[in-house]
Design an enzyme around this catalytic site. Structure first.
Site, PDB file in Angstrom:
ATOM      1  N   ASN A 270      14.519  -9.383  -2.976  1.00 38.94           N
ATOM      2  CA  ASN A 270      13.873  -8.128  -2.586  1.00 38.94           C
ATOM      3  C   ASN A 270      14.920  -7.026  -2.671  1.00 38.94           C
ATOM      4  OD1 ASN A 270      12.575  -6.022  -1.349  1.00 38.94           O
ATOM      5  ND2 ASN A 270      12.427  -6.982   0.676  1.00 38.94           N
ATOM      6  N   TRP A 271      14.812  -6.200  -3.708  1.00 41.62           N
ATOM      7  CA  TRP A 271      15.837  -5.177  -3.942  1.00 41.62           C
ATOM      8  C   TRP A 271      15.656  -3.962  -3.026  1.00 41.62           C
ATOM      9  CZ3 TRP A 271      16.247  -4.872 -10.087  1.00 41.62           C
ATOM     10  CH2 TRP A 271      16.631  -6.130 -10.567  1.00 41.62           C
ATOM     11  N   LYS A 272      14.558  -3.915  -2.332  1.00 39.29           N
ATOM     12  CA  LYS A 272      14.250  -2.774  -1.441  1.00 39.29           C
ATOM     13  C   LYS A 272      14.429  -1.466  -2.222  1.00 39.29           C
ATOM     14  CE  LYS A 272      15.311  -5.679   2.439  1.00 39.29           C
ATOM     15  NZ  LYS A 272      15.789  -5.840   3.790  1.00 39.29           N
TER      16      LYS A 272
ATOM     17  N   HIS B 290       6.026  -6.936   4.684  1.00 36.14           N
ATOM     18  CA  HIS B 290       7.448  -7.012   5.032  1.00 36.14           C
ATOM     19  C   HIS B 290       7.674  -6.293   6.367  1.00 36.14           C
ATOM     20  CE1 HIS B 290      11.763  -6.327   4.985  1.00 36.14           C
ATOM     21  NE2 HIS B 290      11.825  -7.357   4.164  1.00 36.14           N
TER      22      HIS B 290
ATOM     23  N   GLU C  87       9.825  -4.309   7.355  1.00 35.21           N
ATOM     24  CA  GLU C  87      10.133  -2.873   7.259  1.00 35.21           C
ATOM     25  C   GLU C  87       8.856  -2.071   7.063  1.00 35.21           C
ATOM     26  OE1 GLU C  87      13.181  -3.248   4.250  1.00 35.21           O
ATOM     27  OE2 GLU C  87      14.423  -4.267   5.746  1.00 35.21           O
TER      28      GLU C  87
ATOM     29  N   GLU D 152      10.493 -14.319   8.254  1.00 35.70           N
ATOM     30  CA  GLU D 152      11.694 -13.491   8.324  1.00 35.70           C
ATOM     31  C   GLU D 152      11.842 -12.953   9.739  1.00 35.70           C
ATOM     32  OE1 GLU D 152      12.869 -11.791   4.234  1.00 35.70           O
ATOM     33  OE2 GLU D 152      11.358 -10.478   5.062  1.00 35.70           O
TER      34      GLU D 152
ATOM     35  N   GLY E  71      19.226  -8.119   7.307  1.00 30.64           N
ATOM     36  CA  GLY E  71      20.291  -7.151   7.068  1.00 30.64           C
ATOM     37  C   GLY E  71      21.339  -7.093   8.161  1.00 30.64           C
TER      38      GLY E  71
ATOM     39  N   SER F  29      19.240 -12.416   6.052  1.00 29.94           N
ATOM     40  CA  SER F  29      20.673 -12.680   5.846  1.00 29.94           C
ATOM     41  C   SER F  29      20.946 -14.018   5.160  1.00 29.94           C
ATOM     42  CB  SER F  29      21.443 -12.582   7.173  1.00 29.94           C
ATOM     43  OG  SER F  29      21.350 -11.261   7.677  1.00 29.94           O
TER      44      SER F  29
ATOM     45  N   GLY G 279      17.439 -10.378   0.574  1.00 28.01           N
ATOM     46  CA  GLY G 279      17.586  -8.930   0.443  1.00 28.01           C
ATOM     47  C   GLY G 279      18.952  -8.598  -0.117  1.00 28.01           C
ATOM     48  N   GLY G 280      19.878  -8.247   0.770  1.00 27.47           N
ATOM     49  CA  GLY G 280      21.212  -7.772   0.373  1.00 27.47           C
ATOM     50  C   GLY G 280      21.884  -8.623  -0.700  1.00 27.47           C
TER      51      GLY G 280
HETATM   52  P1  PGA Z   1      18.455  -9.515   3.973  1.00 29.31           P
HETATM   53  O1  PGA Z   1      16.945  -9.025   3.775  1.00 29.31           O
HETATM   54  O2  PGA Z   1      18.651 -10.740   3.121  1.00 29.31           O
HETATM   55  O3  PGA Z   1      19.305  -8.357   3.529  1.00 29.31           O
HETATM   56  O4  PGA Z   1      18.637  -9.831   5.418  1.00 29.31           O
HETATM   57  C1  PGA Z   1      15.895  -9.947   3.674  1.00 29.31           C
HETATM   58  C2  PGA Z   1      14.568  -9.212   3.539  1.00 29.31           C
HETATM   59  O5  PGA Z   1      14.401  -8.140   4.128  1.00 29.31           O
HETATM   60  O6  PGA Z   1      13.665  -9.689   2.837  1.00 29.31           O
END
Ligand code: PGA
Length: 269
Positions: free
Chosen positions: A12-14, A105, A107, A176, A182, A221, A242-243
């Site tokens: 997930n590149w956000k 998600h 967010e 998640e 993050g 993470s 994500g990251g």
């Molecule tokens: P993260 O994000 O790996 O940076 O914690 C995961 C996500 O939001 O899908």
């Protein structure tokens, strides 16, 4: 992981890599993933990069004689078209070359007010158009500390279960924990397995076949050094990253860790 389900790792590149750098990253990941078989790989760039990334993945796969990495959107609107300024519909995602879409998600839920009902509508619309949804669920830190993690997660799952049962497509659920996204904090493999097992059990109460084939990803993470431990759990079928998905070397290391687990002797319990 369980040999009955193909592991899936999604990046997930956000809100990162919207243009030329997205194409570069997709090309680099295709090269690095070309010889990693047996793991389904999905990239979720921002909307503006979807079509270019899908095209790059298809072209590069042909050059590398491999299966193209699949492309997901990070969000979708439930309607096909209409006066919904700023929104993108399922047919538009298909046109851009997407086969997957992330819905719900944390967010989106926390920053953009998405409710369980909206998430269910989006998953339903996606399935109706044969887009595979990755439905995200997870508790906040306050909810976990109040001992409500399981209740919250199963509540979010229950809101979308009817849609998943009726949808008949390939369905993925991503657990998640919000406090792990993050932050560098991950659920322990045992804590994650407890929730994943409960998610599968809840699905099985409605539809045992669906429960057996649904991939349940862990997200929050995920890094190269914790992938094997997490994905080594029986009900963790992959990762939503994500990251670490923004760096080609670390995403490749996560894919390799997932791939290595496939070579473990089958468990007999
Ligand atoms: P993260 O994000 O790996 O940076 O914690 C995961 C996500 O939001 O899908």
């Amino acid at each position: 992981m369980n040999a009955a389900r193909i592991p899936l790792v999604a990046g997930n590149w956000k809100m990162h890599h919207g243009g030329a750098s997205a194409i570069e990253l997709a090309a680099e990941l295709t090269r690095r993933a070309a010889r990693i078989d047996g793991v389904e790989i999905v990239l979720a760039p921002p909307f503006t990069a979807l079509a270019a990334v899908a095209m790059t993945c298809a072209e590069m796969a042909e050059m590398e004689h491999t299966t193209p990495l699949r492309v997901a959107a990070q969000n979708v609107h439930a309607e096909d078209k209409g006066a919904f300024t700023g929104e993108i519909s399922p047919p538009m995602l298909l046109e851009a070359g997407c086969t997957w879409v992330i819905v719900g998600h944390s967010e989106r839920r926390q920053l953009f007010g998405e409710t369980d009902a909206m998430v269910a509508q989006k998953a339903k619309a996606a399935l109706a158009h044969r887009l595979h949804p990755i439905v995200c669920i997870g508790e906040t830190l306050a909810e976990r500390e109040a001992g409500r993690a399981l209740e919250v997660v199963l509540g979010q799952l229950a809101a979308v279960t009817d849609v998943l049962v009726a949808g008949k497509g390939a369905v993925v659920v991503a657990y998640e924990p919000v406090w792990a996204i993050g932050t560098g904090k991950t659920a322990t493999p045992a804590d994650a397995q407890e929730i994943h097992g409960a998610i599968r059990k809840a699905l099985a109460e409605r539809d045992p076949v669906l429960a057996g084939k649904t991939r349940i990803l862990y997200g929050g993470s995920v890094k190269p050094d914790n992938t094997a431990e997490l994905l080594g759990q029986p009900d963790i079928d992959g990762a939503l990253v994500g990251g670490a998905s923004l760096d080609a070397a670390s995403f490749e290391a996560i894919l390799r860790a997932a791939r290595q687990l496939l070579d473990r002797p089958a468990r007999t319990e």
